[in-house]
Design a protein around this motif. Structure first.
Motif, PDB file in Angstrom:
ATOM      1  N   UNK A 188       0.681 -24.968  40.701  1.00  0.00           N
ATOM      2  CA  UNK A 188       1.365 -26.130  41.269  1.00  0.00           C
ATOM      3  C   UNK A 188       1.022 -27.393  40.487  1.00  0.00           C
ATOM      4  N   UNK A 189      -0.237 -27.529  40.116  1.00  0.00           N
ATOM      5  CA  UNK A 189      -0.658 -28.723  39.368  1.00  0.00           C
ATOM      6  C   UNK A 189      -0.021 -28.748  37.984  1.00  0.00           C
ATOM      7  N   UNK A 190      -0.003 -27.607  37.298  1.00  0.00           N
ATOM      8  CA  UNK A 190       0.566 -27.556  35.951  1.00  0.00           C
ATOM      9  C   UNK A 190       2.073 -27.786  35.961  1.00  0.00           C
ATOM     10  N   UNK A 191       2.747 -27.258  36.999  1.00  0.00           N
ATOM     11  CA  UNK A 191       4.203 -27.373  37.068  1.00  0.00           C
ATOM     12  C   UNK A 191       4.658 -28.671  37.714  1.00  0.00           C
ATOM     13  N   UNK A 192       3.735 -29.381  38.381  1.00  0.00           N
ATOM     14  CA  UNK A 192       4.122 -30.591  39.087  1.00  0.00           C
ATOM     15  C   UNK A 192       4.956 -30.305  40.319  1.00  0.00           C
ATOM     16  N   UNK A 193       4.693 -29.166  40.973  1.00  0.00           N
ATOM     17  CA  UNK A 193       5.452 -28.749  42.147  1.00  0.00           C
ATOM     18  C   UNK A 193       4.517 -28.582  43.341  1.00  0.00           C
ATOM     19  N   UNK A 194       5.093 -28.588  44.539  1.00  0.00           N
ATOM     20  CA  UNK A 194       4.280 -28.314  45.716  1.00  0.00           C
ATOM     21  C   UNK A 194       4.127 -26.804  45.895  1.00  0.00           C
ATOM     22  N   UNK A 195       3.195 -26.412  46.754  1.00  0.00           N
ATOM     23  CA  UNK A 195       2.900 -24.991  46.938  1.00  0.00           C
ATOM     24  C   UNK A 195       4.124 -24.220  47.427  1.00  0.00           C
ATOM     25  N   UNK A 196       4.912 -24.836  48.286  1.00  0.00           N
ATOM     26  CA  UNK A 196       6.085 -24.147  48.838  1.00  0.00           C
ATOM     27  C   UNK A 196       7.086 -23.816  47.746  1.00  0.00           C
ATOM     28  N   UNK A 197       7.322 -24.760  46.838  1.00  0.00           N
ATOM     29  CA  UNK A 197       8.274 -24.532  45.759  1.00  0.00           C
ATOM     30  C   UNK A 197       7.749 -23.486  44.791  1.00  0.00           C
ATOM     31  N   UNK A 198       6.444 -23.522  44.514  1.00  0.00           N
ATOM     32  CA  UNK A 198       5.851 -22.520  43.632  1.00  0.00           C
ATOM     33  C   UNK A 198       5.987 -21.132  44.241  1.00  0.00           C
ATOM     34  N   UNK A 199       5.716 -21.027  45.542  1.00  0.00           N
ATOM     35  CA  UNK A 199       5.848 -19.735  46.221  1.00  0.00           C
ATOM     36  C   UNK A 199       7.276 -19.220  46.148  1.00  0.00           C
ATOM     37  N   UNK A 200       8.241 -20.107  46.393  1.00  0.00           N
ATOM     38  CA  UNK A 200       9.655 -19.709  46.332  1.00  0.00           C
ATOM     39  C   UNK A 200      10.040 -19.268  44.927  1.00  0.00           C
ATOM     40  N   UNK A 201       9.557 -19.993  43.915  1.00  0.00           N
ATOM     41  CA  UNK A 201       9.886 -19.647  42.533  1.00  0.00           C
ATOM     42  C   UNK A 201       9.296 -18.299  42.151  1.00  0.00           C
ATOM     43  N   UNK A 202       8.063 -18.046  42.562  1.00  0.00           N
ATOM     44  CA  UNK A 202       7.404 -16.788  42.229  1.00  0.00           C
ATOM     45  C   UNK A 202       8.116 -15.613  42.873  1.00  0.00           C
ATOM     46  N   UNK A 203       8.602 -15.826  44.090  1.00  0.00           N
ATOM     47  CA  UNK A 203       9.319 -14.763  44.791  1.00  0.00           C
ATOM     48  C   UNK A 203      10.806 -14.789  44.484  1.00  0.00           C
ATOM     49  N   UNK A 204      11.181 -15.576  43.490  1.00  0.00           N
ATOM     50  CA  UNK A 204      12.553 -15.627  42.986  1.00  0.00           C
ATOM     51  C   UNK A 204      13.538 -16.036  44.061  1.00  0.00           C
ATOM     52  N   UNK A 205      13.183 -17.055  44.825  1.00  0.00           N
ATOM     53  CA  UNK A 205      14.083 -17.607  45.830  1.00  0.00           C
ATOM     54  C   UNK A 205      15.257 -18.260  45.113  1.00  0.00           C
ATOM     55  N   UNK A 206      16.521 -17.862  45.423  1.00  0.00           N
ATOM     56  CA  UNK A 206      17.677 -18.460  44.750  1.00  0.00           C
ATOM     57  C   UNK A 206      17.722 -19.972  44.866  1.00  0.00           C
ATOM     58  N   UNK A 207      17.279 -20.505  45.995  1.00  0.00           N
ATOM     59  CA  UNK A 207      17.289 -21.957  46.166  1.00  0.00           C
ATOM     60  C   UNK A 207      16.340 -22.618  45.181  1.00  0.00           C
ATOM     61  N   UNK A 208      15.190 -21.968  44.950  1.00  0.00           N
ATOM     62  CA  UNK A 208      14.239 -22.536  43.995  1.00  0.00           C
ATOM     63  C   UNK A 208      14.754 -22.422  42.583  1.00  0.00           C
ATOM     64  N   UNK A 209      15.517 -21.356  42.290  1.00  0.00           N
ATOM     65  CA  UNK A 209      16.031 -21.174  40.952  1.00  0.00           C
ATOM     66  C   UNK A 209      16.994 -22.279  40.569  1.00  0.00           C
ATOM     67  N   UNK A 210      17.793 -22.740  41.515  1.00  0.00           N
ATOM     68  CA  UNK A 210      18.785 -23.761  41.194  1.00  0.00           C
ATOM     69  C   UNK A 210      18.248 -25.169  41.335  1.00  0.00           C
ATOM     70  N   UNK A 211      17.135 -25.342  42.025  1.00  0.00           N
ATOM     71  CA  UNK A 211      16.591 -26.692  42.215  1.00  0.00           C
ATOM     72  C   UNK A 211      15.086 -26.601  42.380  1.00  0.00           C
ATOM     73  N   UNK A 212      14.369 -26.630  41.265  1.00  0.00           N
ATOM     74  CA  UNK A 212      12.942 -26.378  41.313  1.00  0.00           C
ATOM     75  C   UNK A 212      12.095 -27.583  41.615  1.00  0.00           C
ATOM     76  N   UNK A 213      12.581 -28.783  41.427  1.00  0.00           N
ATOM     77  CA  UNK A 213      11.779 -29.969  41.674  1.00  0.00           C
ATOM     78  C   UNK A 213      12.628 -30.984  42.400  1.00  0.00           C
ATOM     79  N   UNK A 214      12.016 -31.964  43.104  1.00  0.00           N
ATOM     80  CA  UNK A 214      12.810 -33.007  43.756  1.00  0.00           C
ATOM     81  C   UNK A 214      13.734 -33.707  42.782  1.00  0.00           C
ATOM     82  N   UNK A 215      13.251 -33.922  41.548  1.00  0.00           N
ATOM     83  CA  UNK A 215      14.096 -34.576  40.560  1.00  0.00           C
ATOM     84  C   UNK A 215      15.295 -33.734  40.191  1.00  0.00           C
TER      85      UNK A 215
END
Length: 229
Positions: free
Chosen positions: A178-205
């Motif tokens: 999370x620190x290296x990616x600049x993301x919160x834990x929830x977004x990192x968890x979603x990305x690791x589990x290949x959540x489609x929502x995280x794939x299309x929008x990984x950061x608030x920006x």
């Protein structure tokens, strides 16, 4: 189709080369070179940040496997499961945590750069100003450039999530990811589990940029055309 990387070049302290090793189609057996099967190349602890290690990691990120012959010849094959095999022997993962963390950090930097480029493209409507006769063509070019910038951003986000998955499967702690990616834990968890929502929008920006493209940017186009007219 093939490429040979000598042992000496694999030990150079350089950035990963742009060229990729030769690739083969999906296979359930090891490719053969010099009359012997080529095993999947693990990460080399003697040169942690070397080019060959990055090549092996990139192959795994792409869902492929990098095989190595004793002579130095490298070749990629499709991973049967769609994901690369583990690159580190059991018990040695901790020794490579910094390697994977640096790759996540670099991928996050590419996302930030792509996001900035996308924001600039969406905000820059100056190209739409001009004579009315060229309005349709200028609008088409603007939309094409914006779509290209959004594609680049999407690819950068996908790559970041793939790096997160690779690092996580090698035991890098969530907090470090999370620190290296600049993301919160929830977004990192979603990305690791290949959540489609995280794939299309990984950061608030990224989410804000996507929203800007879908709605406000289109409104801005209309305003610019009115001004141009």
């Amino acid at each position: 189709m093939s490429q040979q990387m000598q042992h000496g070049s694999a030990q150079d302290e350089t950035e990963p080369a742009a060229a990729r090793p030769a690739a083969l189609g999906t296979t359930t057996t090891h490719p053969v070179h010099c009359g012997r099967p080529m095993p999947v190349r693990p990460l080399d602890l003697t040169d942690p940040d070397g080019r060959a290690n990055h090549a092996a990691a990139q192959a795994a990120v792409d869902g492929r496997r990098l095989h190595a012959c004793a002579c130095g010849f490298l070749v990629e094959t499709e991973a049967p499961s769609g994901r690369g095999a583990p690159l580190v022997g059991r018990g040695d993962e901790l020794l490579f945590h910094s390697f994977f963390t640096r790759r996540v950090l670099a991928a996050a930097g590419r996302v930030e750069t792509a996001e900035w480029s996308f924001d600039q493209q969406v905000a820059d409507t100056s190209a739409l100003l001009g004579c009315e006769d060229d309005a349709a063509r200028r609008l088409w070019l603007f939309e094409a450039d914006t779509e290209s910038a959004r594609w680049e951003l999407d690819q950068a986000v996908h790559a970041l999530h793939a790096e997160l998955r690779l690092a996580a499967c090698h035991g890098v702690p969530f907090t470090a990811l999370a620190e290296a990616a600049g993301l919160d834990d929830e977004t990192v968890t979603a990305a690791i589990h290949h959540d489609p929502a995280a794939t299309s929008a990984g950061t608030p920006g990224v989410r804000a940029a996507a929203a800007a493209h879908r709605a406000p940017a289109e409104a801005g186009l209309g305003t610019a055309l009115v001004v141009a007219g």
